[in-house]
Design a protein around this motif. Structure first.
Motif, short mmCIF file in Angstrom:
data_model
loop_
_atom_site.label_atom_id
_atom_site.label_comp_id
_atom_site.label_asym_id
_atom_site.label_seq_id
_atom_site.Cartn_x
_atom_site.Cartn_y
_atom_site.Cartn_z
N ARG A 70 3.05 6.04 -13.01
CA ARG A 70 1.63 5.74 -12.79
C ARG A 70 1.44 4.29 -12.34
O ARG A 70 0.53 3.99 -11.56
CB ARG A 70 0.83 6.01 -14.07
N GLN A 71 2.32 3.41 -12.84
CA GLN A 71 2.25 2.00 -12.47
C GLN A 71 3.01 1.71 -11.18
O GLN A 71 3.09 0.54 -10.77
CB GLN A 71 2.83 1.15 -13.61
N ARG A 72 3.54 2.77 -10.55
CA ARG A 72 4.31 2.66 -9.32
C ARG A 72 5.57 1.80 -9.49
O ARG A 72 6.06 1.19 -8.55
CB ARG A 72 3.43 2.13 -8.16
N ARG A 73 6.07 1.81 -10.70
CA ARG A 73 7.32 1.10 -11.00
C ARG A 73 8.45 2.14 -10.91
O ARG A 73 9.04 2.56 -11.89
CB ARG A 73 7.25 0.45 -12.37
#
Length: 250
Positions: free
Chosen positions: A215-218
């Motif tokens: 979700r945090q694009r990590r």
């Protein structure tokens, strides 16, 4: 013994192909003579041989595999499915590859049963119709290979449909068809997660951490968790709404 437990005439007598003569013919002669010619058995079913690399399994050749030995290698359900992949009147060559493919088939069936289902709107008529080819195969001289083919068709249809009601009906048919052959009787997640289920809390926590990273694009951290779990033999089922389930690979 048969008269005491089954009566003077009973329906099915089974045995190996090599027992037709003299054993079964003598049974007929003795039993019918003892009962004024009354029919001994209505239907005879003779199975072909179990072979190992083309040779008949026998104690004299020293190539038999005991149930206990096989259960050390695979679950009983996988052994049962492997035996059902050949018609009972055809020879069955026992190999490690046959057992491996049986486990893969069960993985596929059980994964199809983990997909969302809507039992409230399940259409029972559709389930019965979807099950019909499986029943017809089994009613045709126990054609278990064809019945298993139809189970694979049901699993494929479950994966393709976007209708919850249709999926639920197909899942009901898949479960019922498998259970007719002594398969698919346990919880899908119990089968898929196997011994890793004992570590389920930690695995679920790592999956939740991975979802947060995504979700945090990590994505690097998320991929690291997936690789870490994969190294432990844990595979993840990713769908548009997230990781829907996980299972332990063989």
């Amino acid at each position: 013994m048969s008269e005491a437990h089954l009566g003077e005439t009973f329906d099915i007598h089974a045995g190996g192909l090599d027992l037709i003569f003299p054993h079964h013919e003598n049974e007929i002669a003795q039993s019918e003579c003892a009962h004024a010619g009354r029919q001994f058995v209505r239907y005879w079913m003779h199975n072909e041989f179990l072979t190992d690399a083309g040779d008949k399994m026998s104690k004299s050749l020293g190539n038999i595999r005991t149930t206990g030995e096989l259960l050390d290698e695979a679950p009983g359900e996988a052994i049962r499915l492997a035996l059902l992949t050949a018609h009972y009147r055809d020879p069955l060559d026992w190999t490690n590859d046959r057992l491996r493919r049986a486990r893969q088939s069960l993985d596929r069936f059980y994964r199809a049963l983990t997909l969302p289902r809507d039992t409230v709107f399940e259409r029972f008529g559709e389930a019965a119709e979807a099950l019909r080819p499986v029943r017809e195969a089994l009613e045709d001289d126990l054609n278990t290979p064809l019945a298993l083919t139809h189970l694979h068709e049901l699993a494929g249809a479950i994966n393709r449909t976007s209708s919850d009601a249709e999926r639920s009906a197909l899942q009901r048919a898949l479960e019922a068809g498998g259970q007719l052959m002594g398969l698919l009787g346990q919880s899908p997640l119990d089968w898929l997660q196997g011994s890793a289920k004992a570590d389920a809390d930690r695995i679920e926590q790592r999956i939740a951490e991975r979802a947060a990273f995504r979700r945090q694009r990590r994505f690097r951290e998320a991929d690291h968790i997936r690789a870490e779990l994969g190294a432990e033999g844990v595979l993840l089922e990713d769908r548009p709404d997230g990781t829907t389930t996980w299972w332990q690979k063989d």
